[in-house]
Design a protein around this motif. Sequence first.
Motif, PDB file in Angstrom:
ATOM      1  N   CYS A 177      -3.483  14.981  -2.647  1.00  0.00           N
ATOM      2  CA  CYS A 177      -4.875  15.284  -2.297  1.00  0.00           C
ATOM      3  C   CYS A 177      -5.098  14.956  -0.821  1.00  0.00           C
ATOM      4  O   CYS A 177      -4.834  13.830  -0.393  1.00  0.00           O
ATOM      5  CB  CYS A 177      -5.791  14.448  -3.189  1.00  0.00           C
ATOM      6  N   SER A 195       1.547   8.461   7.312  1.00  0.00           N
ATOM      7  CA  SER A 195       2.453   7.563   6.589  1.00  0.00           C
ATOM      8  C   SER A 195       3.633   8.318   5.980  1.00  0.00           C
ATOM      9  O   SER A 195       4.605   7.695   5.556  1.00  0.00           O
ATOM     10  CB  SER A 195       1.705   6.769   5.520  1.00  0.00           C
ATOM     11  N   SER A 213      -2.227   8.643  -2.571  1.00  0.00           N
ATOM     12  CA  SER A 213      -3.202   7.710  -1.987  1.00  0.00           C
ATOM     13  C   SER A 213      -4.639   8.104  -2.287  1.00  0.00           C
ATOM     14  O   SER A 213      -5.473   7.260  -2.606  1.00  0.00           O
ATOM     15  CB  SER A 213      -3.041   7.655  -0.463  1.00  0.00           C
ATOM     16  N   GLN A 214      -4.927   9.405  -2.169  1.00  0.00           N
ATOM     17  CA  GLN A 214      -6.298   9.863  -2.370  1.00  0.00           C
ATOM     18  C   GLN A 214      -6.564  10.276  -3.809  1.00  0.00           C
ATOM     19  O   GLN A 214      -7.707  10.273  -4.246  1.00  0.00           O
ATOM     20  CB  GLN A 214      -6.603  11.057  -1.442  1.00  0.00           C
ATOM     21  N   ASN A 250      -6.563  13.747   2.510  1.00  0.00           N
ATOM     22  CA  ASN A 250      -7.588  12.776   2.900  1.00  0.00           C
ATOM     23  C   ASN A 250      -8.577  13.399   3.882  1.00  0.00           C
ATOM     24  O   ASN A 250      -9.572  12.779   4.227  1.00  0.00           O
ATOM     25  CB  ASN A 250      -6.963  11.511   3.498  1.00  0.00           C
ATOM     26  N   HIS A 291      -0.290  12.848   5.603  1.00  0.00           N
ATOM     27  CA  HIS A 291      -0.825  11.726   6.382  1.00  0.00           C
ATOM     28  C   HIS A 291       0.309  11.196   7.262  1.00  0.00           C
ATOM     29  O   HIS A 291       1.493  11.402   6.955  1.00  0.00           O
ATOM     30  CB  HIS A 291      -1.270  10.666   5.375  1.00  0.00           C
ATOM     31  N   GLY A 320       0.844  -1.194   0.000  1.00  0.00           N
ATOM     32  CA  GLY A 320       0.000   0.000   0.000  1.00  0.00           C
ATOM     33  C   GLY A 320       0.875   1.237   0.000  1.00  0.00           C
ATOM     34  O   GLY A 320       2.101   1.148  -0.185  1.00  0.00           O
ATOM     35  N   SER A 321       0.247   2.388   0.231  1.00  0.00           N
ATOM     36  CA  SER A 321       1.019   3.641   0.247  1.00  0.00           C
ATOM     37  C   SER A 321       1.995   3.694   1.407  1.00  0.00           C
ATOM     38  O   SER A 321       3.084   4.259   1.278  1.00  0.00           O
ATOM     39  CB  SER A 321       0.071   4.831   0.362  1.00  0.00           C
ATOM     40  N   THR A 322       1.608   3.160   2.537  1.00  0.00           N
ATOM     41  CA  THR A 322       2.482   3.239   3.710  1.00  0.00           C
ATOM     42  C   THR A 322       3.827   2.586   3.411  1.00  0.00           C
ATOM     43  O   THR A 322       4.889   3.181   3.659  1.00  0.00           O
ATOM     44  CB  THR A 322       1.811   2.548   4.919  1.00  0.00           C
ATOM     45  N   THR A 366      -2.086   3.611  -3.295  1.00  0.00           N
ATOM     46  CA  THR A 366      -2.658   2.451  -2.607  1.00  0.00           C
ATOM     47  C   THR A 366      -3.851   1.955  -3.412  1.00  0.00           C
ATOM     48  O   THR A 366      -4.549   2.744  -4.060  1.00  0.00           O
ATOM     49  CB  THR A 366      -3.028   2.828  -1.152  1.00  0.00           C
ATOM     50  N   ASP A 422       2.543  11.635  -2.546  1.00  0.00           N
ATOM     51  CA  ASP A 422       1.606  10.683  -1.947  1.00  0.00           C
ATOM     52  C   ASP A 422       0.296  10.803  -2.725  1.00  0.00           C
ATOM     53  O   ASP A 422      -0.445  11.784  -2.572  1.00  0.00           O
ATOM     54  CB  ASP A 422       1.391  11.022  -0.463  1.00  0.00           C
ATOM     55  N   ASN A 473       1.606  15.512  -0.243  1.00  0.00           N
ATOM     56  CA  ASN A 473       0.342  14.838  -0.464  1.00  0.00           C
ATOM     57  C   ASN A 473      -0.389  15.518  -1.625  1.00  0.00           C
ATOM     58  O   ASN A 473      -0.668  16.712  -1.562  1.00  0.00           O
ATOM     59  CB  ASN A 473      -0.484  14.930   0.830  1.00  0.00           C
ATOM     60  N   HIS A 491      -6.734   0.282  -2.559  1.00  0.00           N
ATOM     61  CA  HIS A 491      -8.074  -0.005  -2.034  1.00  0.00           C
ATOM     62  C   HIS A 491      -8.998   1.202  -1.906  1.00  0.00           C
ATOM     63  O   HIS A 491     -10.081   1.100  -1.354  1.00  0.00           O
ATOM     64  CB  HIS A 491      -7.957  -0.699  -0.667  1.00  0.00           C
ATOM     65  N   LYS A 492      -8.545   2.366  -2.415  1.00  0.00           N
ATOM     66  CA  LYS A 492      -9.412   3.545  -2.336  1.00  0.00           C
ATOM     67  C   LYS A 492     -10.035   3.774  -3.716  1.00  0.00           C
ATOM     68  O   LYS A 492     -10.782   2.925  -4.178  1.00  0.00           O
ATOM     69  CB  LYS A 492      -8.600   4.728  -1.805  1.00  0.00           C
TER      70      LYS A 492
END
Length: 381
Positions: A145, A97, A174-175, A147, A95, A69-71, A195, A172, A143, A197-198
């Motif tokens: 975007c 992470s 992730s979002q 979260n 975040h 994942g992103s972490t 990541t 990042d 980041n 799963h979003k």
Amino acid sequence: MIYLNNAATSYPKPKEVQDAVLATFNGPLVHASRTGLEREDDDIIYLCRSRLADLFNIDDPLQIVFTSGSTEALNLAIKGLPLEGSNVVISAIEHNSVIRPVKTLEKEGKISVSIVKCDKNGYIEPQQFAEAIRDDTRAVIVNHCSNVTGVVLDIKEIAKIAHAAGAYIIVDASQSAGAVPINCSDWEIDMLAFTGHKSLFGMQGIGGLYVRKGIDLKPLKVGGTGVLSEILLQPEGFPIHYEAGTLNTPGIVSLYAGVQFILQTGLDKIIEHKRKLYEILFNELGDNPDIEIYSPLKHTSYSNFCFNVKGMVPEEVGYVLEVSFDIWVRTGLHCAPLILPFLGVEPWGTVRASHSYFTTEEEIYKFTEAVKKITTIPKRK
Ligand SMILES: Cc1ncc(COP(=O)(O)O)c(C=O)c1O
């Protein structure tokens, strides 16, 4: 149930993703890449990298490394670069992470960390990064975007500023991945963490890191690769140098199907649907004097509606939404503690309702009606 917690993890997943994952049980999960044939067109691992490269405009799919994942991707980027003795610039919308890896390195005396402030919606002008960069800054980690508020930063401009100062730009995503256009080549991104799963509609436990060619990165872990077993050190080259251990093939299959869904549906169509829902949220709640809204009207992913009901802590609002209306949101700090003072929401944080491509207008109206009812609850003095 009305699910408005897609910024945490998306639900539902497209039918195509569900079917693809179920199909992984129909045969043994051995794949061509572990026999050294990753470029084969029918290798799902390569196909997944390839579709991700299409979505993020990356020249060579093999520059994408799969992670959990992103972490893990961000840990790989931050700990893999030779940053010792340097300064790292991050932003107030990061975040944990990002915050925790850099703060850990700072505590160990290896780097110093500068934090760029944001405005009351989380937005940061690119020029603010130029002002934070020092002579010894070697990386800008940002980041794309938030979260929390859903605010979107101008990565192309921030990357230009970082490069002009001789620093790497690590993003990042992730979002933003699957929610906002991303162009690694045009924006000259050095590393992009995502990541699955979003908004990419994959399963939990899969993600990745894109690394621009020529960057010298130390792996987080070493071990078996399924090929070149006679070599006693981790084989060189992308992506094998960074992918020790059995890959999360069901996760990769889900990610492939999720990204295919986005490419076939069209990111524009997905964004337009969310924009319409965002408009309803602001039309219905924007002028309500009992509600404080932290999400912006511009520079936004249109995916997060971040707010508080005056006189109530976010947990109370979340509790009533869930128990009385069966509406699921997320409340609290959202793993992003640095943004709190800029939104003026210390110590309790905010309520975040995050819709997806699968959220309907009817569900959004049910949510706004529920919030309006909650504002009428008598408040403690
Ligand atoms: C902005 C941001 N960065 C990083 C992460 C971490 O992603 P994961 O837990 O999938 O590694 C998240 C997930 O909530 C996030 O929203």
